[in-house]
Each structure stands twice: as C-alpha cells, then as structure tokens.
Design a protein around this motif. Structure first.
Motif, PDB file in Angstrom:
ATOM      1  N   UNK A   1      -0.565  -0.658 -10.461  1.00 26.84           N
ATOM      2  CA  UNK A   1       0.350  -1.796 -10.521  1.00 26.84           C
ATOM      3  C   UNK A   1       1.617  -1.532  -9.728  1.00 26.84           C
ATOM      4  N   UNK A   2       2.131  -2.573  -9.101  1.00 24.92           N
ATOM      5  CA  UNK A   2       3.321  -2.432  -8.264  1.00 24.92           C
ATOM      6  C   UNK A   2       4.479  -1.873  -9.077  1.00 24.92           C
ATOM      7  N   UNK A   3       5.212  -0.941  -8.479  1.00 25.52           N
ATOM      8  CA  UNK A   3       6.380  -0.385  -9.130  1.00 25.52           C
ATOM      9  C   UNK A   3       6.122   0.901  -9.879  1.00 25.52           C
ATOM     10  N   UNK A   4       4.875   1.353  -9.975  1.00 27.05           N
ATOM     11  CA  UNK A   4       4.578   2.576 -10.724  1.00 27.05           C
ATOM     12  C   UNK A   4       4.513   3.747  -9.759  1.00 27.05           C
ATOM     13  N   UNK A   5       5.466   4.650  -9.879  1.00 25.64           N
ATOM     14  CA  UNK A   5       5.513   5.849  -9.060  1.00 25.64           C
ATOM     15  C   UNK A   5       5.554   7.068  -9.982  1.00 25.64           C
ATOM     16  N   UNK A   6       4.784   8.084  -9.646  1.00 27.11           N
ATOM     17  CA  UNK A   6       4.755   9.310 -10.430  1.00 27.11           C
ATOM     18  C   UNK A   6       5.918  10.188  -9.992  1.00 27.11           C
ATOM     19  N   UNK A   7       6.773  10.558 -10.946  1.00 24.11           N
ATOM     20  CA  UNK A   7       7.925  11.382 -10.638  1.00 24.11           C
ATOM     21  C   UNK A   7       8.091  12.501 -11.635  1.00 24.11           C
ATOM     22  N   UNK A   8       9.138  13.296 -11.446  1.00 28.02           N
ATOM     23  CA  UNK A   8       9.396  14.433 -12.306  1.00 28.02           C
ATOM     24  C   UNK A   8       9.104  15.735 -11.587  1.00 28.02           C
ATOM     25  N   UNK A   9       9.004  16.815 -12.337  1.00 24.14           N
ATOM     26  CA  UNK A   9       8.687  18.109 -11.749  1.00 24.14           C
ATOM     27  C   UNK A   9       7.307  18.066 -11.100  1.00 24.14           C
TER      28      UNK A   9
ATOM     29  N   UNK B   1      -9.835   6.471  -7.924  1.00 22.65           N
ATOM     30  CA  UNK B   1     -10.200   5.062  -7.888  1.00 22.65           C
ATOM     31  C   UNK B   1     -11.642   4.922  -7.421  1.00 22.65           C
ATOM     32  N   UNK B   2     -12.352   3.921  -7.964  1.00 20.81           N
ATOM     33  CA  UNK B   2     -13.771   3.715  -7.649  1.00 20.81           C
ATOM     34  C   UNK B   2     -13.978   2.945  -6.356  1.00 20.81           C
ATOM     35  N   UNK B   3     -12.919   2.374  -5.800  1.00 18.93           N
ATOM     36  CA  UNK B   3     -13.016   1.616  -4.548  1.00 18.93           C
ATOM     37  C   UNK B   3     -11.915   2.072  -3.603  1.00 18.93           C
ATOM     38  N   UNK B   4     -12.202   2.015  -2.303  1.00 21.98           N
ATOM     39  CA  UNK B   4     -11.191   2.394  -1.318  1.00 21.98           C
ATOM     40  C   UNK B   4     -10.086   1.344  -1.268  1.00 21.98           C
ATOM     41  N   UNK B   5      -8.826   1.770  -1.074  1.00 18.46           N
ATOM     42  CA  UNK B   5      -7.718   0.809  -1.032  1.00 18.46           C
ATOM     43  C   UNK B   5      -7.742  -0.034   0.230  1.00 18.46           C
ATOM     44  N   UNK B   6      -6.986  -1.100   0.212  1.00 20.72           N
ATOM     45  CA  UNK B   6      -6.898  -2.037   1.323  1.00 20.72           C
ATOM     46  C   UNK B   6      -5.459  -2.093   1.828  1.00 20.72           C
ATOM     47  N   UNK B   7      -5.226  -2.683   3.005  1.00 20.11           N
ATOM     48  CA  UNK B   7      -3.840  -2.867   3.459  1.00 20.11           C
ATOM     49  C   UNK B   7      -2.986  -3.642   2.462  1.00 20.11           C
ATOM     50  N   UNK B   8      -3.595  -4.535   1.693  1.00 14.93           N
ATOM     51  CA  UNK B   8      -2.835  -5.262   0.686  1.00 14.93           C
ATOM     52  C   UNK B   8      -2.337  -4.314  -0.407  1.00 14.93           C
ATOM     53  N   UNK B   9      -3.139  -3.313  -0.757  1.00 18.78           N
ATOM     54  CA  UNK B   9      -2.688  -2.318  -1.729  1.00 18.78           C
ATOM     55  C   UNK B   9      -1.490  -1.547  -1.199  1.00 18.78           C
ATOM     56  N   UNK B  10      -1.496  -1.257   0.096  1.00 16.42           N
ATOM     57  CA  UNK B  10      -0.359  -0.559   0.700  1.00 16.42           C
ATOM     58  C   UNK B  10       0.882  -1.441   0.643  1.00 16.42           C
ATOM     59  N   UNK B  11       0.722  -2.713   0.951  1.00 14.56           N
ATOM     60  CA  UNK B  11       1.871  -3.625   0.927  1.00 14.56           C
ATOM     61  C   UNK B  11       2.469  -3.715  -0.470  1.00 14.56           C
ATOM     62  N   UNK B  12       1.612  -3.803  -1.506  1.00 14.17           N
ATOM     63  CA  UNK B  12       2.116  -3.892  -2.879  1.00 14.17           C
ATOM     64  C   UNK B  12       2.838  -2.598  -3.270  1.00 14.17           C
ATOM     65  N   UNK B  13       2.296  -1.459  -2.847  1.00 16.46           N
ATOM     66  CA  UNK B  13       2.943  -0.191  -3.182  1.00 16.46           C
ATOM     67  C   UNK B  13       4.311  -0.084  -2.508  1.00 16.46           C
ATOM     68  N   UNK B  14       4.439  -0.587  -1.293  1.00 13.55           N
ATOM     69  CA  UNK B  14       5.712  -0.497  -0.570  1.00 13.55           C
ATOM     70  C   UNK B  14       6.783  -1.389  -1.177  1.00 13.55           C
ATOM     71  N   UNK B  15       6.373  -2.386  -1.963  1.00 10.73           N
ATOM     72  CA  UNK B  15       7.353  -3.252  -2.614  1.00 10.73           C
ATOM     73  C   UNK B  15       8.167  -2.501  -3.658  1.00 10.73           C
ATOM     74  N   UNK B  16       7.647  -1.396  -4.146  1.00  7.61           N
ATOM     75  CA  UNK B  16       8.354  -0.624  -5.175  1.00  7.61           C
ATOM     76  C   UNK B  16       9.361   0.348  -4.586  1.00  7.61           C
ATOM     77  N   UNK B  17       9.420   0.458  -3.257  1.00 14.84           N
ATOM     78  CA  UNK B  17      10.301   1.427  -2.628  1.00 14.84           C
ATOM     79  C   UNK B  17      11.726   0.898  -2.562  1.00 14.84           C
ATOM     80  N   UNK B  18      12.659   1.813  -2.612  1.00 11.11           N
ATOM     81  CA  UNK B  18      14.071   1.456  -2.500  1.00 11.11           C
ATOM     82  C   UNK B  18      14.538   1.694  -1.069  1.00 11.11           C
ATOM     83  N   UNK B  19      15.694   1.113  -0.742  1.00 13.66           N
ATOM     84  CA  UNK B  19      16.269   1.296   0.585  1.00 13.66           C
ATOM     85  C   UNK B  19      16.539   2.775   0.822  1.00 13.66           C
ATOM     86  N   UNK B  20      16.152   3.259   1.981  1.00  6.42           N
ATOM     87  CA  UNK B  20      16.372   4.661   2.317  1.00  6.42           C
ATOM     88  C   UNK B  20      15.226   5.568   1.969  1.00  6.42           C
ATOM     89  N   UNK B  21      14.226   5.085   1.202  1.00  6.07           N
ATOM     90  CA  UNK B  21      13.071   5.917   0.874  1.00  6.07           C
ATOM     91  C   UNK B  21      12.254   6.208   2.129  1.00  6.07           C
TER      92      UNK B  21
END
Length: 559
Positions: A150-158, A171-191
């Motif tokens: 889901x968009x916005x979920x990033x694994x962090x910590x040690x 994952x049971x299926x290979x990701x798509x460019x749309x999956x990449x776009x959704x993942x990039x929506x969770x990034x902050x400026x400067x990441x």
C-alpha cells in the motif's frame, strides 16, 4: 589523543553488523564492486556541507555524536541505555554546516516478484548494505519500499530490523510501472530513491534515473553463480555471487543479526522461564534443577490481586518436559531414562503408567533434552481421554495405553524457535478467515481476537466484536501476543530479541512495560486474560496487567 571514527567507518560497521561474519566475508567481493558502481551515481562527498560546530541537540545521529552523559548512562544503567536506544530517546549533538546540507533520506524501492527470486534477492541484499552505509555517512537513514505494498508504507529503523522484513516481503506477481508510481508518491522532497528491479521492469521505465537491474548470466549444478547488473540502461557489469550453504542461509534469513545476535533460531534463556500452558490461571516455572517444577495459582482477574506469593514446589524424578493444569489436576510429563512418564498432582487419571511412553515414539532422544531444559515448560493438554503435547515439530496425541500418533505440525517452533502458544492456529478458539492461516505472522487471543501480517510490519486485526483494525509496528520487536485493554481496543505485545524490551502497541501509542523487560527470556502472556508474567531479575517473578504494565504480584522464587 582521541581518534574519532569516520562517517564511512561508522556506516560500514553499522551495515555489516546486521549480518553474520560468514555472510560478510562471502559478500565482500560483491559489496566492493557494487559500492564502486553505485558510487558513480551516489556520492557521499560534500553532501553534508562545510562543518561549523554543533547547533543543538537531536534524537538521531552517529555514535560519536552522543552526549557524554549518555555514555555515562551506558556504564551506570545499561538496561535504561538500551531502552532509550530502542525508543530513540538518546540525545546527540546536531552538527551545523556553512552550506546547504542534503538531508533527504535514501530509499530503496525493491522488486520482490518471481523475476527477482534467488540471485536477484542476493544482489538486493548487497545493494541494501551499500546504500545503508552511504545513508549513515550522509547522516540520514535508509528506508525500503516493497513494490506492490500500500502507498506510504516504507520499512524503516535499524538495518538489523529492516532486513528480516524485507526478506519475507515476497510477491506472487512481478510489479508494474504503476506500482513504482504509487511507491514514489510516499517519498518526501529531497529523498534519493533507487529502484532495484528486473530488466523487464527497468525497460518499461526508460526515463527514470537510479534504476539498478539484475539478471542471471552463469549457472552451475548448485544454482546461479554470476549476474549482470545495469544502472540507468548503461553498460552491464558482470559480478560473482556467493554460493553454497551461506547463500542459502542468507536467503532464509539465518545469517541476519538482531541487536548483535544472529537472526537464527535461538534457544530459550536460563532462569525460571515462566509459562501459562493452559487456560488455567496457574503460572508454571522451572527451578534451578531440571527436575523441579514451580507452580503458583493466580487470581483469574489481573485487576483484583496484589501482594506476593510463593510457588508450590514439585520435585520429579527426572527432567520436566511438559505440564498443564486440567481442572483440579496438575499433569506433568518428565523423563526417566529413555521414557516419558506422567505425574499427576490431584485425583488419579486412570491406572498408573497409563500414559507413559518411550522417548523414541515422540521423536526425541537424549541429545534433544538439554535444549528443552533451557526453554519454558511445554503445554500438556487433555483432549477427551487423550493427552496432547507439542514435541519435535509435531503435536503428539497420546492415547490411554501409550499409543502415540501425529496430530499436525507445531507452527510456532518452525526453524527451531521456542514454542509460543499465541502463534499456534490449532489453539485458536474460532475460525480463521480465508488465507490467514498461510500468513507468515499470526497471533491470537481469547474470544476470537486475531492479528496477522505478511511482513511483520503492517498488522490486520479482528477484534472480539468482529471489527477490523490495522496497526503498523515500530521496528525492534517480535509480536508475542494480542490482548484487549479495558476499553476493548486491541493491543499488540512485542518483545525485542536482544534486551527483551517489552512494549504494548496500540493505535497512536507505544508503551514500554519496564517492569517486565530485560529478563533472560520472553515473558509469558495468558491466553485468556490480559495477564503477563516475567523474571526481570533472577529469583523474582512478577505478574501484572499486560495492557498497563502495572505489577500486581511479586512471586518469591528461592529455587
């Protein structure tokens, strides 16, 4: 003269400290090549600006930036130092610069589909180690995003906590460019986001930068030995992979570390090792001798007891293996030479010797007994006329007369881990929703209370009333139980593997249960009531409310 560690050396130590020395040696050639390749696109020089002293305090930073008072705390009160470290409460000096500082996080967006299984995952592991070292050198952090989450979920910590969660995120299926776009929506400026993907996905994103693709190019009978990587569509670089048993163990997670401990199946600790083995409010613990069982009856409500108690001592003729209270009887299985004999405290259970069996019939031999003695007493459950006990990876059903049959796998002990009642689906007093039984992580409580997760980070919860909730866990602990507080809100109880810090995690709040933390083993949580018991100090057991962390009963243990 005091020599301060450089940012590069601190980052390297922090990264390699998350894996075993054997895996670090095996990955060393791959890490060096990847570091040189990624260095052409991800420089650490100059990103921190020109240093100009310190400008205040911060909750994060390098070890050499810790306040002297925090190092004093580590010497005088190491348990409190570990708690503050785990809760990110340690104070650091915040460096200042005369020029703009790049403070964006380093993010790895990873393809965990079938195309990147095996060799691709080994390369991803090495890239994560390289990116983590560079993130530490920049004074920032590494986050991992799994494509398809889901968009916005990033694994962090040690890193030692991120790697196991990355490993199980298949994952049971290979990701798509749309999956990449959704993942990039969770990034902050400067990441600064790197995409670790298959060549097929990389070809679908020709204009994106910082894309590292991996494909296998060499094989032997033991599997892939060489891979070709390409960054941003540039020339291919062929790299050698580690092979053999260490590579297999790496892909299974048994070469990872948590808090300085290899993330492999660990034996139980030493001490009383408290346990609630049945629905009864009887707390069981071990004595100093393996043939001694301690039992104390607790009131069935954690809200109405207070004071101290002394356990009742049961001396057996051999090592105690399993025990449980059924009604007014306490049933105990103990070892006598090559047999497992049943001791009954209370009214008789048929003729003596009716449930005695050979160890071999239970899948045990003498070499397995020392490990069992260093784990909490196993549950012994009566089911009709039969007795059921989890031994050697299976539930064993013992019928009158000593006949033993297999009765299903013991899920929680997979990989050699100690038994955890809350992780056993067969002990759940309800029906599991479709697909939940196959989840990597699952815990249950009384009245149909249930929580499950695929990555040990985002947890779906079903309350006793059938309501659905969702909780995201902070890094640094395994889920050991689920309870409800007085308001009916679900609470996940977690425990770290290194310092055994216990936390109660509810929506919007994380509370450290200090009174029940720091002991030699994982605390026991009652399967029906919000009751927790632990041995934070040798010779002293504590029981109390698992939701609030309040100690309500001290148990004297002179064994």
């Amino acid at each position: 003269m005091t020599v301060r560690p450089s940012a590069e050396s601190v980052g390297r130590a922090a990264s390699l400290g998350a894996i075993s020395p054997q895996l670090a040696d095996a990955l060393d050639p791959l890490l060096r090549r990847l570091d040189a390749i990624i260095g052409g696109y991800e420089s650490t020089v100059g990103v921190l600006g020109t240093p100009e002293g310190h400008g205040g305090l911060a909750r994060t930073g390098r070890p050499d930036q810790l306040l002297p008072s925090e190092w004093l705390l580590a010497d005088e009160a190491p348990d409190e130092f570990l708690r503050r470290y785990a809760d990110r409460e340690l104070l650091h000096l915040a460096p200042e610069s005369t020029t703009d500082t790049v403070r964006g996080r380093v993010v790895a967006l990873v393809d965990t589909g079938p195309a990147q299984a095996g060799a691709g995952r080994l390369v991803q592991l090495a890239v994560l180690l390289v990116l983590h070292r560079r993130a530490v050198a920049r004074g920032t952090e590494l986050l991992v995003g799994v494509l398809g989450d889901p968009s916005g979920r990033l694994l962090g910590g040690d890193l030692a906590e991120v790697l196991p969660r990355w490993l199980v995120a298949r994952r049971h299926a290979d990701p798509t460019p749309e999956d990449v776009r959704r993942a990039e929506e969770s990034l902050a400026d400067g990441d600064r986001a790197w995409l670790l993907a298959s060549p097929r996905l990389a070809e679908q994103l020709p204009s994106r930068k910082s894309v590292l693709s991996t494909e296998e190019t060499g094989w032997t009978a033991d599997g892939a030995t060489r891979v070709a990587i390409r960054v941003d569509g540039g020339p291919k670089a062929e790299l050698l992979l580690p092979t053999g048993a260490v590579a297999v163990r790496a892909l299974r997670g048994s070469e990872f570390r948590r808090g300085g401990v290899v993330f492999a199946p660990l034996p139980g600790g030493t001490g009383a090792l408290p346990a609630f083995t049945t629905d009864s409010a009887t707390l069981l613990a071990r004595g100093r001798d393996a043939s001694v069982l301690l039992a104390v009856r607790l009131p069935p409500s954690t809200a109405h007891f207070a004071g101290s108690a002394r356990p009742r001592r049961h001396q057996l003729r051999g090592q105690v293996v399993a025990a449980g209270r059924t009604g007014r009887r306490l049933l105990v299985y103990y070892v006598d030479r090559s047999r497992l004999l049943l001791h009954v405290s209370g009214s008789r259970l048929g003729e003596p010797g009716r449930y005695d069996v050979d160890l071999a019939d239970l899948g045990l031999d003498a070499t397995a007994l020392p490990a069992l003695a260093h784990q909490p007493v196993l549950p012994l459950v009566r089911d009709g006329e039969d007795l059921v006990v989890p031994l050697a990876g299976h539930w064993r059903r013992i019928a009158p007369g000593g006949r033993v049959t297999l009765d299903g796998p013991v899920v929680s002990t997979a990989g050699g881990r100690p038994f955890v009642r809350a992780r056993e689906p067969r002990l759940f007093d309800g029906e599991l929703p479709p697909g939940v039984a196959e989840c990597e992580y699952l815990v249950h409580g009384a009245g149909g209370l249930l929580a499950w997760s695929e990555d040990d980070f985002g947890w779906d919860i079903r309350t006793r009333k059938g309501e659905r909730r969702y909780l995201e866990l902070p890094g640094g602990g395994d889920v050991i139980a689920i309870i409800e507080d007085e308001s009916g809100a679900p609470v996940l109880l977690t425990c770290t593997r290194d310092a055994h810090l216990v936390r109660a995690v509810r929506e919007g709040q994380v509370r450290t249960l200090t009174d029940f933390s720091g002991g030699p083993a994982v605390p026991a949580v009652h399967p029906r009531w919000p009751m927790i018991a632990a041995e934070p100090r040798p010779g002293r057991l504590r029981a109390g409310n698992a939701a609030t962390g309040k100690t309500l009963l001290s148990i004297e243990n002179d064994e």
